[in-house]
Each structure stands twice: as structure tokens, then as C-alpha cells.
Design a protein around this motif. Structure first.
Motif, short mmCIF file in Angstrom:
data_model
loop_
_atom_site.label_atom_id
_atom_site.label_comp_id
_atom_site.label_asym_id
_atom_site.label_seq_id
_atom_site.Cartn_x
_atom_site.Cartn_y
_atom_site.Cartn_z
N CYS A 33 0.84 -1.19 0.08
CA CYS A 33 -0.16 0.06 -0.07
C CYS A 33 0.88 1.10 -0.09
O CYS A 33 1.39 1.74 0.96
N PHE A 35 0.15 4.21 0.39
CA PHE A 35 -0.41 5.39 1.33
C PHE A 35 -0.06 5.01 2.78
O PHE A 35 0.19 5.89 3.56
N CYS A 36 0.29 3.54 3.09
CA CYS A 36 0.55 3.28 4.26
C CYS A 36 2.14 3.43 4.33
O CYS A 36 2.62 3.46 5.40
N CYS A 56 -7.15 -0.79 0.69
CA CYS A 56 -6.25 -1.05 1.82
C CYS A 56 -6.94 -1.70 2.82
O CYS A 56 -7.94 -1.53 3.34
N ASN A 59 -6.01 0.24 6.29
CA ASN A 59 -6.60 1.53 6.53
C ASN A 59 -7.63 1.77 5.80
O ASN A 59 -7.60 2.08 4.51
N HIS A 62 -7.66 4.42 2.78
CA HIS A 62 -6.98 4.15 1.71
C HIS A 62 -7.61 3.33 0.63
O HIS A 62 -7.51 2.08 0.44
ZN LIG Z 1 -3.06 1.59 3.28
#
Ligand SMILES: [Zn+2]
Length: 337
Positions: A33, A35-36, A56, A59, A62
């Protein structure tokens, strides 16, 4: 439906993915991911191979429907490049972004699609030019001077930001500050030139093509790549800052509200790759509601180059800062990049 050969595309770009595993749903593949970031040690971002929706497991924020947004994050590229890589062109309407909103707003949900699509917003007759109108609007110029602009600068500000003077009507005795998006007038707000309860009076949501709180004031400042984008609270803050900071590679937009709407966060995600850094400016007076909100902070954390800044000690907002203070402030930010 958007048809993308994800496996071929990710192979070409050298992005690792897995096709099976405990977290991979049938018909999906999974990637690390973006964004993570480091927090995702595995492959928690699923991509649906049929409709390109992504999400995701770590989260819930996401997730999205736009392949362009995912590619921007995965490959750390800007919107245009991501769209090209996805094999999409200008006609692509990003289901998660500004383009989608513009599309919805301009095209409407009702039967009058054609009429709405061509809907234009025009200034009423009582809005006149401040600097060269039929009558001398000295009280408007005086107001701008009181805001700290020398007269020569005030005239330039009126020209650059296309200010108008409302001499009668609902917006009487307000400086009209128009909102343009890609050359189209979408709404305006009126800043009172005398002390009043309501400093800013917005054009109604019904009359707006896009209401102030669903876009940024000075939106066009976000459309070209530059060093830093500042996000301030009030439209006049953006004017005062942007007028003096633009030549140093620092642009400024305003929220028109003391929190940030969903549309504004999406828009910020979309334009952030145009800048090395995006900084939310917190008023010293009333620390912005935006960052008080945990949810909002989490939403904004998907923007890799986001940051927060206060103003130099002694100033409540940009509107109070003289030219030299703004220039110093911006130079320090740029030098710190
Ligand atoms: Zn994520």
C-alpha cells in the motif's frame, strides 16, 4: 468502465504484486500500500482487475475508484503522467477527483443536463470595476490601502484577482472576489469594506456553479508546477500572500472556511504532486479547525508532501503581514525544502 491491464502495467513499471494469498480476493491482485508506506510490510492494497477499484486492508481511508490516483501514489508521479500510463486521455473523468466533481457540477444529475453543462455565471450589473469604473470607487481603494496595499499595488491586485466593487444590491459595499476554475467563473464571495458581523458573504450555493467551500479561492494557482503551495483560511489571506509570494515559487489558496471539506481534500490530493511541498497554514488567532480533526489529518496524511506551518510570531494572518514579512516567510520555506 475503465479497462486497464494491471498485471502488464505493473510488470512494466517494476511494481511488485501478488496474485494469491490470504488477503487477496478472487479477481484482485495486491500491492504494497503506497499510502501506508513503511507501515505496510506486506501487500495490503487490493486492486480489482475488472473495475480498477482499490482498497487497503490496513486503513479504510486508503481506497478509491480512480486508477489515476492509485498510479500517482504507486509511481510517485503527477496526475497527467498517471493518466497517460493508464492509457486514458483528456476525456477520462476521475471518479474520485476534481474532474469528477466538475463533471457532476457542470453536467448535473437532472434532465436539464445540456442546459446545466452550458451554465455560465455572470456578474450582475451592479458589480463595477474598482480601478476604472464609471464612478470613482475610492472607498474600495481606500479599503485595499487599509489592508496594507500601497495604491499602485492595490490597482494591480484588482487586476490580477479580478476584483469588482458592488455599489448597490445584496453585496453592496463589498469587494467582490471571484472564484475561477480553469477560466470559468464558478462563484464569488464579497468582503465587507466596513466593519460588519459578516466579513465574507458568499454567493448562494444554488446560484454558484461550484460553491466557495467546494473549491479553493485562487484555485488556478494550483494548476502549474511550482515549489510550495500554501493553504490559508480566508480569501484575503490568499490574495495578500500570493500577490507577493508567487515570484518566489510559493503559491497560496484559501479554504473559505475554517475546516476543510471533502471536496477540498480531494482537490488537494490531486494538485499536491504539482508542488514540492504543500503547507497548511494555521492562523495564530484561531488555530484552524482542519487540523483539530483527527479524521481530516488522517485523510491529509495520504498526501506525501503535506506539512503544517504557523505564521511568524506577532501576526494573526497573512492579511496583517506587510510585503517584506511575506517575502521573508516564503524565502525561509523555500530554503528549507
Ligand atoms: Zn494503506
Amino acid at each position: 468502465m475503465i479497462s486497464i491491464n494491471w498485471k502488464r502495467l505493473l510488470d512494466q513499471k517494476g511494481v511488485e504484486y501478488i496474485e494469491r494469498g490470504s488477503s487477496v480476493v478472487k479477481g484482485n491482485i495486491a500491492v504494497h500500500c503506497p499510502f501506508c508506506g513503511n507501515a505496510d510490510g506486506g501487500h495490503h492494497m487490493g486492486i480489482n482487475l475488472t473495475n480498477s477499484y482499490w482498497g487497503c486492508w490496513r486503513n479504510r481511508q486508503h481506497r478509491g475508484k480512480s486508477p489515476v490516483r492509485l498510479l500517482m501514489a504507486l509511481l510517485k508521479i503527477n496526475y497527467e503522467s498517471a493518466r497517460d500510463i493508464a492509457g486514458l486521455d483528456d476525456s477520462f473523468v476521475d471518479p474520485d477527483g476534481y474532474e469528477a466533481m466538475k463533471h457532476n457540477m457542470f453536467q448535473s444529475h437532472d434532465n436539464d443536463a445540456v442546459e446545466k453543462e452550458n451554465k455560465t455565471l455572470e456578474f450582475p450589473k451592479e458589480f463595477e470595476a474598482i480601478t476604472h469604473g464609471r464612478i470613482r470607487h475610492s472607498r474600495f481603494m481606500n479599503y485595499l490601502e487599509r489592508r496594507g496595499f500601497p495604491r499602485s499595488h492595490a490597482e494591480e491586485v484588482c487586476r490580477v484577482f479580478k476584483f469588482k466593487a458592488a455599489v448597490t444590491g445584496t453585496f453592496k459595499d463589498r469587494v467582490i472576489m471571484p472564484y475561477y476554475m480553469d477560466g470559468k467563473l464558478v462563484t464569488w464571495t464579497g468582503r465587507a469594506i466596513a466593519e460588519t458581523q459578516m466579513r465574507y458573504m458568499d454567493l448562494s450555493i444554488e446560484e454558484s456553479i461550484i460553491p466557495p467551500k467546494n473549491t479553493f479561492y485562487n484555485f488556478n494557482a494550483t494548476r502549474r508546477p511550482n515549489k510550495v503551495l500554501l493553504v490559508a483560511e480566508g480569501p484575503f489571506d490568499a490574495v495578500t500572500c500570493d500577490f507577493y509570494s508567487a515570484e518566489y515559487g510559493v503559491r497560496c489558496v484559501a479554504l473559505s472556511t475554517n475546516s476543510m471539506t471533502d471536496d477540498q481534500t480531494y482537490m488537494l490530493e490531486e494538485v499536491a504532486p504539482n508542488f514540492e511541498q504543500v503547507l497548511i497554514v494555521m492562523d495564530n488567532a484561531s488555530s484552524l479547525g482542519i487540523v483539530d480533526s483527527f479524521r481530516m489529518k488522517e485523510r491529509l496524511s495520504t498526501i506525501k508532501n503535506i506539512g503544517y506551518t504557523g505564521l511568524p510570531r506577532g501576526y494573526k494572518d497573512f492579511g496583517e503581514m506587510p510585503e517584506n514579512a511575506i517575502v521573508k516567510f516564503c524565502k525561509e520555506i523555500v530554503n528549507g525544502l
